[in-house]
Design a protein around this motif. Structure first.
Motif, short mmCIF file in Angstrom:
data_model
loop_
_atom_site.label_atom_id
_atom_site.label_comp_id
_atom_site.label_asym_id
_atom_site.label_seq_id
_atom_site.Cartn_x
_atom_site.Cartn_y
_atom_site.Cartn_z
N ALA A 6 0.81 -1.21 0.00
CA ALA A 6 0.00 0.00 0.00
C ALA A 6 0.84 1.26 0.00
O ALA A 6 0.42 2.29 -0.54
CB ALA A 6 -0.94 0.01 1.21
N VAL A 7 2.04 1.21 0.58
CA VAL A 7 2.85 2.43 0.69
C VAL A 7 4.11 2.43 -0.17
O VAL A 7 4.72 3.48 -0.35
CB VAL A 7 3.25 2.71 2.15
CG1 VAL A 7 2.03 2.84 3.02
CG2 VAL A 7 4.20 1.68 2.69
N ASP A 9 5.14 2.62 -3.28
CA ASP A 9 5.38 3.64 -4.31
C ASP A 9 4.56 4.90 -4.08
O ASP A 9 4.45 5.74 -4.98
CB ASP A 9 5.07 3.06 -5.69
CG ASP A 9 6.05 1.96 -6.08
OD1 ASP A 9 7.26 2.13 -5.83
OD2 ASP A 9 5.60 0.92 -6.60
N ALA A 10 4.01 5.06 -2.90
CA ALA A 10 3.13 6.20 -2.63
C ALA A 10 3.91 7.49 -2.43
O ALA A 10 4.98 7.50 -1.82
CB ALA A 10 2.29 5.92 -1.38
N ASP A 11 3.36 8.57 -2.97
CA ASP A 11 3.92 9.89 -2.73
C ASP A 11 3.53 10.40 -1.35
O ASP A 11 4.30 11.09 -0.68
CB ASP A 11 3.41 10.90 -3.78
CG ASP A 11 3.92 10.59 -5.17
OD1 ASP A 11 5.05 10.07 -5.29
OD2 ASP A 11 3.19 10.87 -6.13
N VAL A 13 1.58 9.24 2.37
CA VAL A 13 1.12 8.16 3.24
C VAL A 13 0.53 8.78 4.50
O VAL A 13 1.17 9.62 5.13
CB VAL A 13 2.28 7.21 3.64
CG1 VAL A 13 1.81 6.13 4.60
CG2 VAL A 13 2.94 6.62 2.40
N ALA A 33 8.94 10.64 -0.18
CA ALA A 33 7.56 10.46 0.27
C ALA A 33 7.24 11.45 1.39
O ALA A 33 8.13 11.88 2.13
CB ALA A 33 7.34 9.03 0.76
#
Length: 128
Positions: A6-7, A9-11, A13, A33
């Motif tokens: 879920a995290v 490749d997230a920009d 969180v 991030a």
């Protein structure tokens, strides 16, 4: 989906839990991030780990955070700036930095948000 998936490749969180143990591991974060930790399970509990807290840490209040944030207290994290210092430009943050906003929540923030919503609703009702 796992927490890591879920995290990974997230920009951005957002961690908002009442967990007494870390649910986010810093090794999962992509460089640059932005993380907002807004959960709370007590002054000696942490919802994010030491690796996460090793990045640029911004808080809403140094005094309040040192007393109430398990994320800061448990890992002896270094506070880079208060949010107000970043917003007024006295403590700029490199846009490429991995940034952790560790919020304990403050009534003045809630009031400011409520005023923005109230003003927006008032403006919309006048134009309708």
């Amino acid at each position: 989906m796992s927490r890591e998936e879920a995290v990974r490749d997230a920009d951005v969180v957002v961690v908002a839990t009442s967990s007494t143990e870390p649910v986010l591991e810093g090794q999962w974060l992509r460089p640059g991030a932005k993380v907002a930790s807004v959960g709370w399970a007590g002054a000696d509990s942490a919802e994010i780990d030491a690796a996460t807290m090793s990045h640029v840490v911004i808080v809403d209040s140094r005094e309040g955070t040192l007393a109430e944030s398990g994320n800061i207290r448990q890992f002896n994290a270094q506070i880079y700036a208060e949010l107000g210092e970043v917003l007024d430009g006295t403590r700029p943050v490199n846009p490429d930095a991995t940034v952790i906003f560790d919020s304990i929540g403050m009534a003045c923030e809630d009031i400011a948000a409520a005023i923005l919503v109230y003003d927006k609703l008032g403006a919309e009702s006048k134009s309708a």
